[in-house]
Write an enzyme that holds these catalytic residues in place. Structure first.
Site, PDB file in Angstrom:
ATOM      1  N   CYS A 106       0.943  -1.445  -0.107  1.00 35.41           N
ATOM      2  CA  CYS A 106      -0.083   0.083  -0.008  1.00 35.41           C
ATOM      3  C   CYS A 106       0.857   1.271   0.133  1.00 35.41           C
ATOM      4  O   CYS A 106       1.459   1.674  -0.937  1.00 35.41           O
ATOM      5  CB  CYS A 106      -1.186   0.145   1.107  1.00 35.41           C
ATOM      6  SG  CYS A 106      -2.375   1.056   0.981  1.00 35.41           S
ATOM      7  N   HIS A 107       0.613   1.881   1.130  1.00 33.75           N
ATOM      8  CA  HIS A 107       1.660   3.285   1.211  1.00 33.75           C
ATOM      9  C   HIS A 107       3.185   3.123   1.651  1.00 33.75           C
ATOM     10  O   HIS A 107       3.573   3.953   1.805  1.00 33.75           O
ATOM     11  CB  HIS A 107       0.878   4.363   2.144  1.00 33.75           C
ATOM     12  CG  HIS A 107      -0.585   4.900   1.430  1.00 33.75           C
ATOM     13  ND1 HIS A 107      -1.386   4.226   1.132  1.00 33.75           N
ATOM     14  CD2 HIS A 107      -0.441   6.083   0.846  1.00 33.75           C
ATOM     15  CE1 HIS A 107      -2.382   5.025   0.503  1.00 33.75           C
ATOM     16  NE2 HIS A 107      -1.763   6.030   0.297  1.00 33.75           N
TER      17      HIS A 107
END
Length: 177
Positions: A106-107
């Site tokens: 994800c991030h």
């Protein structure tokens, strides 16, 4: 095999912590929650508070030496806080320099960008990080999971919680190989 899961004290996406944790346990390995502060971390389900999880080890300048691989769970706040913490950036950089595999979802690749670990590599992430990855010298692809074997260390990356099955399968394969 000892696997570090690095999180900030608050903001990790819970499922991106707990699902890889389960597969690490199922593989017979030893997951350890590493954070910048002692106590418990506060996880989230997107923007809502979720469970808390006990910290096994507080980050220090030599923490990476104790582990065989690193998992970087996402969430927006988690990697954003970690990339502003010099010890977290150095910890991540140490895994790469030591040729130990790293998995980020994800991030979480924001921390890889900050650690200057994406140059010359191909990875995926949440789509909003694509420009950051490109600006840091990496190639961004929109794939469920991306494994990059560029030297010195293997990177396993995925885009989002919906990619967790593929991410976890690749993580176990690459960490066990």
């Amino acid at each position: 095999m000892r696997i570090a899961f690095l999180t900030a004290p608050e903001g990790v996406e819970e499922i991106e912590l707990t699902e890889p944790w389960k597969v690490v346990l199922e593989a017979g390995w030893n997951p350890q929650l590493v954070s910048t502060e002692p106590g418990r971390i506060q996880a989230f389900r997107h923007l809502d508070r979720a469970g808390t999880h006990p910290v096994d080890r507080v980050l220090s300048s030599h923490t990476a030496e104790s582990f065989d691989a690193l998992v970087l769970p996402g969430g927006v706040a988690n990697p954003d806080a970690l990339r502003m913490n010099r010890l977290a950036v150095d910890f991540t950089r140490d895994f790469i320099a030591s040729a130990k595999p790293v998995a980020a979802i994800c991030h979480a690749p924001w921390l890889l960008v900050e650690a200057d670990a994406v140059r010359g590599r191909t990875l995926t992430s949440w789509p909003s990080l694509a420009t950051d990855i490109r600006n840091a010298g990496g190639t961004w692809v929109d794939e469920t999971v991306q494994v990059c074997h560029a030297q010195p260390a293997t990177l396993v990356t995925s885009r989002k919680p919906g990619d967790l099955d593929a991410f976890c399968a690749a993580l176990v394969k690459e960490f066990g190989g």
